[in-house]
Design a protein around this motif. Structure first.
Motif, PDB file in Angstrom:
ATOM      1  N   LYS A  46       0.823  -1.216   0.000  1.00 40.10           N
ATOM      2  CA  LYS A  46       0.000   0.000   0.000  1.00 40.10           C
ATOM      3  C   LYS A  46       0.845   1.248   0.000  1.00 40.10           C
ATOM      4  CE  LYS A  46      -4.103   1.164   2.200  1.00 40.10           C
ATOM      5  NZ  LYS A  46      -3.886   1.991   3.360  1.00 40.10           N
ATOM      6  N   GLY A  47       0.519   2.168  -0.883  1.00 36.50           N
ATOM      7  CA  GLY A  47       1.108   3.503  -0.835  1.00 36.50           C
ATOM      8  C   GLY A  47       0.254   4.328   0.098  1.00 36.50           C
ATOM      9  N   VAL A 102      -1.243  -7.400  -5.062  1.00 34.54           N
ATOM     10  CA  VAL A 102      -2.054  -6.212  -5.348  1.00 34.54           C
ATOM     11  C   VAL A 102      -1.338  -4.995  -4.763  1.00 34.54           C
ATOM     12  CG1 VAL A 102      -4.270  -5.043  -4.908  1.00 34.54           C
ATOM     13  CG2 VAL A 102      -4.221  -7.521  -5.239  1.00 34.54           C
ATOM     14  N   GLY A 103      -1.395  -3.883  -5.476  1.00 33.49           N
ATOM     15  CA  GLY A 103      -0.860  -2.623  -4.946  1.00 33.49           C
ATOM     16  C   GLY A 103      -1.991  -1.616  -4.835  1.00 33.49           C
ATOM     17  N   LEU A 122       6.515   1.929  -7.005  1.00 30.21           N
ATOM     18  CA  LEU A 122       6.818   0.503  -6.878  1.00 30.21           C
ATOM     19  C   LEU A 122       5.556  -0.276  -6.498  1.00 30.21           C
ATOM     20  CD1 LEU A 122      10.278   0.828  -5.106  1.00 30.21           C
ATOM     21  CD2 LEU A 122       9.894  -0.174  -7.358  1.00 30.21           C
ATOM     22  N   THR A 123       4.695   0.352  -5.695  1.00 35.13           N
ATOM     23  CA  THR A 123       3.428  -0.273  -5.310  1.00 35.13           C
ATOM     24  C   THR A 123       2.501  -0.405  -6.521  1.00 35.13           C
ATOM     25  OG1 THR A 123       3.596   0.701  -3.113  1.00 35.13           O
ATOM     26  CG2 THR A 123       1.419  -0.038  -3.772  1.00 35.13           C
ATOM     27  N   ALA A 153      15.460   6.345  -0.652  1.00 32.51           N
ATOM     28  CA  ALA A 153      14.454   5.723   0.212  1.00 32.51           C
ATOM     29  C   ALA A 153      14.012   4.378  -0.376  1.00 32.51           C
ATOM     30  CB  ALA A 153      13.265   6.649   0.379  1.00 32.51           C
ATOM     31  N   HIS A 154      13.271   4.412  -1.475  1.00 28.16           N
ATOM     32  CA  HIS A 154      12.864   3.161  -2.121  1.00 28.16           C
ATOM     33  C   HIS A 154      13.329   3.115  -3.566  1.00 28.16           C
ATOM     34  CE1 HIS A 154      10.504   1.786   1.201  1.00 28.16           C
ATOM     35  NE2 HIS A 154       9.798   2.897   1.224  1.00 28.16           N
ATOM     36  N   GLY A 155      13.383   4.263  -4.191  1.00 27.08           N
ATOM     37  CA  GLY A 155      13.834   4.361  -5.576  1.00 27.08           C
ATOM     38  C   GLY A 155      15.342   4.551  -5.612  1.00 27.08           C
TER      39      GLY A 155
END
Lengths: 477, 211
Positions: free
Chosen positions: A109-110, A202-203, A228-229, B195-197
């Motif tokens: 989850k974002g 699932v995102g 990415l999510t 961070a994530h990227g």
């Protein structure tokens, strides 16, 4: 999410005594204010943008059905699916229906405040899904089993020490060591969450803007977790609310010049992504399904009230960063999803005034929130509107009702008013002169005002009242 | 669900005092043009590089596409990471002779440490890279690898976002506006990059404009 706003007085009092919270909030406040100020001053016609944003949102709200249906048909044309949810229960049911398939287990989850409204995570977990928040702040509070205390910095109330302990507790079993430095903490979160990103089915993300003209979802983040999510799992679900629609890409450019500056003092956030439906037939990556859940939850009703202006909100957080009440008590005291000035306006409207009777009073009417709001929402005026309604509904306490009645009598008689205030100032001055400890310029305690001074100091007044000083000045002139 | 749609739209129309779909009688307000207190450099390349560096990106300019592999090699060397990268399966990047570099042209996965991508455009006002997804430009290249190198042709620089939209024809699945490397301020409101990227974002500008 469960509403605990009615306990505002108690929770706020507790918050004021919480040393960790005070340390964390003290650090945050200055940073937000200074960086915003610098970024705003650079753009000479920032005010013109605010005016543009106010007018654009008003225009959209006046034609909300037009823009929503235009948005909907463009999402459908790009191969996406649109679901309408009247309330929180429907939101959770729709998302559950999308996720209930034999091969779906993990959901990333974002950040999404709209999904907090209906406690979507709890709903998904109860149905047996593993839900992982991926924004670092959201991840931290998920580990702590807490709720966001700020709409863009959800873990603003957490000290680094607290994060160190949380990570140690939750990551140790997987072989991770205890991390203390900021960089190490971020790196560890990066590693742990990378596994989740790459194995999610699932995102779920939120959205910042919905572009009617193209059917695009605009998602804005700094970490890249939202992307990415959205990109890695096979299904991308966007949970968003109906007031976020804007006409076109040109309008988006205008809002982007306001949002980053107002929220974090950034000229532009790192990632602004426009999503249009699922992966195309020859794309090498991207989700195969794309769902948009359009949430109402009372917003269409607010549209018809004197509180319509609050629907312009773009959730930047500037109002709370500049609010003396919010920065003193933190976000949790407000008792629901949205804290600070915008929360104090929105919460009573969304959960009912009776469940949040104190929020309209969590305001000193200093007006800073209104000055910094990028879409020019008259927040103090709306809070005053709430207070009026509460008085009319008879929802105010006895002390307050009688107090206001008494004050209104005195205030209507100038002679009596000036006599009483002069007496009071005299009393305070005498007190200050008699007790040496008071001579430092403020009272720690005033007889009969114990409640007021229990959480703040009262400055020793100047020798006379404003009115008498003004009179003297007029004589001199 | 159809019921909810009817109910939500019905309430909106009721509160707006309408019985059916509102016609769009007036057009939305137009967007102001930005005016900066300290004017941005007049040259778009200079402007882009300035703004891109302000958000912790790195920047270099080369003469032509054939100079890109050497610049990539040098950059990866500086980062002390293996001289290999996943590249976007894009005609111009594929036409380059990647001598001395181990490149693979495909979608990226979590093992890829670095990626080389071709930017669709660059926005000078904010130092933003514009990535438009397609079969030739997979999206995860911009997010999964730790080191992201983007090739940007000078002819693709636009002054502002307003000038970008006309260049994009049919909407792709994703348009990524990227302004600097990934970052977070969630620990004590202090910025940490990566961070994530990607931890780093390096732009190689190709001077394809004859001045």
């Amino acid at each position: 999410m469960q509403v605990t706003s009615r306990y505002f007085r108690t929770t706020a009092r507790e918050a004021l005594l919480d040393e960790d919270l005070r340390a964390a909030m003290g650090r945050a406040e200055g940073g937000f204010i200074d960086t915003r100020k610098m970024a705003v001053e650079e753009l000479e016609n920032f005010e013109e943008y605010r005016e543009f944003a106010r007018k654009t949102k008003n225009h959209v709200l006046a034609h909300l059905d037009y823009y929503l249906t235009q948005f909907e048909s463009n999402v459908l044309a790009s191969g996406g699916q649109v679901h309408w949810a009247g309330n929180g229960e429907e939101v959770n049911r729709i998302v559950l229906d999308i996720c209930r398939r034999p091969d779906i287990r993990k959901i990333t989850k974002g950040k999404s405040m709209v999904s907090e409204e209906s406690a979507l995570n709890a709903g998904l977990e109860a149905a047996g899904f593993e839900v992982v928040e991926t924004d670092l702040g959201e991840y931290i509070i998920q580990l702590a089993r807490e709720t966001p205390s700020h709409i863009i910095a959800p873990a603003v109330h957490k000290t680094r020490q607290a994060v160190t302990d949380l990570f140690d507790e939750h990551h140790r079993e997987a072989g991770y060591s205890r991390v203390v430095e900021r960089l190490d903490i971020v790196n560890q979160a990066r590693q742990v969450l990378r596994d989740h990103f790459c194995t999610a089915d699932v995102g779920i993300t939120g959205a910042n803007f919905l572009i009617a003209d193209t059917g695009s979802i605009a998602l804005i983040t700094n970490e890249g977790n939202g992307d990415l999510t959205a990109n890695l799992p096979n299904i991308h679900v966007v949970v968003t609310s109906i007031e976020k629609v804007i006409p076109d890409m040109l309008a988006l450019g205008g809002f982007l010049r306001l949002l980053g500056r107002s929220a974090t003092g950034q000229i532009m956030s790192v990632y602004t992504t426009l999503f249009n439906g699922p992966r195309r037939i020859d794309d090498l990556d991207g989700p195969e399904e794309f769902h948009v859940v359009l949430v109402d939850s009372g917003r269409s009703e607010i549209l018809g009230t004197q509180f319509r202006d609050i629907l312009r909100c773009i959730k930047c957080g500037a109002c709370m960063n500049h609010c003396p009440v919010y920065t003193s008590v933190g976000g949790h005291a407000y008792g629901w999803v949205y804290p600070g000035p915008m929360g104090s306006v929105l919460t009573p409207l969304m959960v009912g005034q009776k469940k949040a009777p104190d929020l309209p009073y969590a305001c000193t009417l200093n007006g800073r929130c209104k000055t910094v709001c990028p879409v020019m929402i008259p927040l103090p005026d709306l809070l005053r509107e709430h207070r009026n309604n509460l008085v009319e509904m008879g929802q105010t306490g006895v002390v307050q009702r009688w107090g206001m009645w008494l004050w209104s009598i005195v205030a209507r008689k100038p002679v009596l008013y000036s006599m009483m205030t002069s007496l009071y100032v005299l009393k305070l001055n005498l007190l200050a002169r008699m007790v040496p400890a008071f001579q430092r310029g403020s009272f720690k305690y005033i007889p009969m005002m114990g409640a007021w001074t229990s959480s703040r100091d009262f400055p020793v007044p100047q020798a006379s009242t404003f009115q008498s000083q003004w009179k003297k000045r007029a004589l001199h002139d | 669900m159809t019921d909810s749609r009817a109910r939500v739209l019905g309430t909106i129309r009721k509160t707006l005092n309408r019985t059916e779909q509102s016609p769009l009688v007036d057009s939305p307000p137009s967007v102001p043009s930005p005016r900066y207190r300290t004017p941005l450099p007049a040259d778009v390349v200079e402007q882009f590089s300035l703004m891109h560096k302000r958000v912790h990106g790195t920047f270099e300019a080369v003469g032509c596409l054939q100079d890109v592999p050497q610049a990539v090699r040098r950059y990866l060397n500086e980062q002390s990471i293996p001289i290999k990268a996943v590249i976007s399966p894009e005609p111009e990047l594929s036409s380059i002779e990647w001598t001395g570099l181990d490149v693979e042209s495909r979608a990226s996965n979590r093992e890829d440490a670095s990626s080389v991508t071709m930017a669709f455009a660059g926005i000078a006002e904010t130092g933003t890279l514009v990535m438009v997804s397609s079969r030739e430009s997979p999206v995860n290249h911009h997010f999964l690898p730790e080191f992201n190198i983007a090739v940007l042709k000078q002819s693709r620089l636009v002054d502002s976002m307003e000038s970008l939209w006309p260049l994009i024809g049919e909407q792709p699945r994703a348009i990524n506006l990227i302004t600097g490397p990934s970052k977070t301020a969630d620990i004590e409101q202090t910025i940490v990059y990566g961070a994530h990227g990607p931890r780093t974002l390096h732009v190689i500008l190709v001077r394809d404009v004859v001045s």
